[in-house]
Design a protein around this motif. Structure first.
Motif, mmCIF file in Angstrom:
data_model
loop_
_atom_site.group_PDB
_atom_site.id
_atom_site.type_symbol
_atom_site.label_atom_id
_atom_site.label_comp_id
_atom_site.label_asym_id
_atom_site.label_seq_id
_atom_site.Cartn_x
_atom_site.Cartn_y
_atom_site.Cartn_z
ATOM 1 N N ASN A 41 45.617 54.714 44.415
ATOM 2 C CA ASN A 41 45.826 53.542 45.268
ATOM 3 C C ASN A 41 44.913 53.610 46.488
ATOM 4 O O ASN A 41 45.248 54.235 47.494
ATOM 5 C CB ASN A 41 47.286 53.464 45.717
ATOM 6 C CG ASN A 41 48.236 53.191 44.563
ATOM 7 O OD1 ASN A 41 47.957 52.365 43.702
ATOM 8 N ND2 ASN A 41 49.361 53.894 44.531
ATOM 9 N N ASN A 42 43.745 52.996 46.392
ATOM 10 C CA ASN A 42 42.825 52.888 47.528
ATOM 11 C C ASN A 42 42.467 54.234 48.146
ATOM 12 O O ASN A 42 42.246 54.336 49.352
ATOM 13 C CB ASN A 42 43.416 51.963 48.600
ATOM 14 C CG ASN A 42 43.604 50.551 48.090
ATOM 15 O OD1 ASN A 42 42.704 49.971 47.489
ATOM 16 N ND2 ASN A 42 44.787 49.990 48.301
ATOM 17 N N ALA A 43 42.419 55.265 47.327
ATOM 18 C CA ALA A 43 41.981 56.585 47.775
ATOM 19 C C ALA A 43 40.631 56.892 47.138
ATOM 20 O O ALA A 43 40.277 56.328 46.101
ATOM 21 C CB ALA A 43 43.007 57.646 47.387
ATOM 22 N N MET B 173 42.071 49.746 34.868
ATOM 23 C CA MET B 173 41.397 49.538 36.145
ATOM 24 C C MET B 173 41.468 48.077 36.560
ATOM 25 O O MET B 173 41.052 47.183 35.821
ATOM 26 C CB MET B 173 39.942 49.986 36.019
ATOM 27 C CG MET B 173 39.192 50.046 37.319
ATOM 28 S SD MET B 173 37.647 50.946 37.096
ATOM 29 C CE MET B 173 36.917 50.700 38.712
ATOM 30 N N THR B 174 42.023 47.836 37.760
ATOM 31 C CA THR B 174 42.106 46.479 38.294
ATOM 32 C C THR B 174 41.183 46.268 39.482
ATOM 33 O O THR B 174 40.855 45.132 39.818
ATOM 34 C CB THR B 174 43.546 46.152 38.726
ATOM 35 O OG1 THR B 174 43.958 47.072 39.752
ATOM 36 C CG2 THR B 174 44.512 46.265 37.546
ATOM 37 N N ALA B 175 40.783 47.354 40.143
ATOM 38 C CA ALA B 175 39.905 47.259 41.311
ATOM 39 C C ALA B 175 39.311 48.630 41.583
ATOM 40 O O ALA B 175 39.781 49.647 41.072
ATOM 41 C CB ALA B 175 40.684 46.762 42.531
ATOM 42 N N GLY B 176 38.252 48.648 42.409
ATOM 43 C CA GLY B 176 37.655 49.910 42.799
ATOM 44 C C GLY B 176 36.412 50.242 41.996
ATOM 45 O O GLY B 176 35.866 49.411 41.262
ATOM 46 N N THR B 177 35.987 51.495 42.113
ATOM 47 C CA THR B 177 34.760 51.954 41.464
ATOM 48 C C THR B 177 34.984 53.318 40.826
ATOM 49 O O THR B 177 35.537 54.220 41.457
ATOM 50 C CB THR B 177 33.605 52.070 42.482
ATOM 51 O OG1 THR B 177 33.404 50.807 43.119
ATOM 52 C CG2 THR B 177 32.322 52.493 41.796
ATOM 53 N N MET C 85 44.051 52.625 38.041
ATOM 54 C CA MET C 85 43.147 52.540 39.189
ATOM 55 C C MET C 85 43.334 51.192 39.869
ATOM 56 O O MET C 85 43.001 50.145 39.310
ATOM 57 C CB MET C 85 41.707 52.699 38.697
ATOM 58 C CG MET C 85 40.671 52.741 39.781
ATOM 59 S SD MET C 85 40.405 54.426 40.334
ATOM 60 C CE MET C 85 39.188 54.145 41.616
ATOM 61 N N ASN C 86 43.888 51.221 41.099
ATOM 62 C CA ASN C 86 44.196 49.985 41.815
ATOM 63 C C ASN C 86 43.346 49.788 43.061
ATOM 64 O O ASN C 86 43.689 48.983 43.930
ATOM 65 C CB ASN C 86 45.679 49.974 42.207
ATOM 66 C CG ASN C 86 46.586 50.044 40.998
ATOM 67 O OD1 ASN C 86 46.320 49.425 39.981
ATOM 68 N ND2 ASN C 86 47.657 50.815 41.104
ATOM 69 N N GLY C 87 42.256 50.505 43.155
ATOM 70 C CA GLY C 87 41.387 50.418 44.319
ATOM 71 C C GLY C 87 40.881 51.787 44.700
ATOM 72 O O GLY C 87 41.320 52.806 44.162
#
Length: 279
Positions: A107-109, A156-160, A131-133
């Motif tokens: 989460n956004n890490a 994967m919904t967001a991030g890299t 993967m949420n960011g």
């Protein structure tokens, strides 16, 4: 003068040696602490290495290095930037427990492994990343379904995600390779791979603004996988397309633009029907 150079060299060697990180060992998930809390040391126990037998959170810090093995069931989430040497989900049986299904949520890490990240390394075991960011950076190989009939999934919904090599159902030439499965569900964000490999049990679904970017011109292989239904768009309702950019020397795989246009057109049509019936 020669003596001065010798002393300087020995001093430099001493400094480098003194800053070398000490490997603490393999941290195995045992779930003895707060439920699902990655950062509770009681959920981990060290095997081998300098910290064998201790409870410690696998997260490299200056001077200390850890391997992370989430292999005894359950789920946990990473919400802080975390660096480890290697990582395994649903892999090695340990402490008398059989491998089970495990899930890691990011989460956004910003998460990084210096070497490999393996998901599903033993028959009957599976590893899943949601993967949420944020970002996941794998120094060498990211394997979805690695060895001995295991399975791995990346949702994967967001991030890299960036990996030296991405294997979707790794083909190691073993007799049980047909039992290894790998799935990449890419509905948002970007997966960057230095190289991409997939065997007959691999499956990639790209939708929304998700994109898979691979070094080099691999449109031939990608189009083969699209043709045999292993790479699809929108859950199989659409198709995917691959294009090569000579400037960046990369191949990009996205949902077929025509499919997205059709979805938008259908949405507009439904809105028109709704308005007409409301009049």
């Amino acid at each position: 003068m020669k003596m001065k150079y010798t002393i300087a060299l020995l001093t430099l060697i001493g400094v480098v040696g003194s800053t070398q990180a000490a490997w603490q060992g393999r941290a195995h998930w045992v779930g003895g602490g707060a439920a699902g809390d990655y950062y509770d040391a009681a959920n981990w126990i060290m095997e081998a290495g300098d910290a064998a037998g201790a409870n410690a959170v696998p997260a490299n810090v200056p001077g200390l290095e850890y391997d992370m093995f989430l292999d005894n069931g359950g789920s946990t989430a990473l919400s802080q930037d975390t660096l480890v040497n290697v990582a395994s989900l649903g892999g090695v049986a340990w402490a008398g427990k059989a491998p089970t299904d495990v899930t890691l949520t990011i989460n956004n890490a910003n998460v990084e492994t210096i070497w490999w990240f393996v998901m599903g390394e033993q028959f009957g075991a599976s590893g899943t990343i949601n993967m949420n960011g944020g970002s996941l950076t794998v120094g060498t190989d990211l394997m979805l379904g690695a060895h001995n009939g295991g399975s791995g999934t990346l949702n994967m919904t967001a991030g890299t995600v960036t990996a030296g090599q991405l294997f979707v159902a790794f083909d190691d030439g073993a007799s049980d390779v047909s039992q290894q499965t790998g799935v990449l569900n890419l509905s948002g964000g970007t997966v960057n791979a230095g190289a991409f490999f997939m065997n007959a049990q691999g499956y990639v679904d790209i939708s929304g603004n998700g994109q898979l970017v691979i070094n080099g011109d691999v449109t031939g292989n990608i189009n083969t996988w699209i043709g045999n239904g292993q790479i699809v768009g929108d859950g199989g309702a659409g198709t995917a397309s691959a294009s090569y950019d000579i400037g960046s020397d990369t191949t990009t795989v996205i949902p077929e633009p025509g499919t997205l246009g059709m979805v938008a057109l259908m949405g507009g049509g439904l809105l028109w029907v709704r308005r007409k019936f409301m009049i």
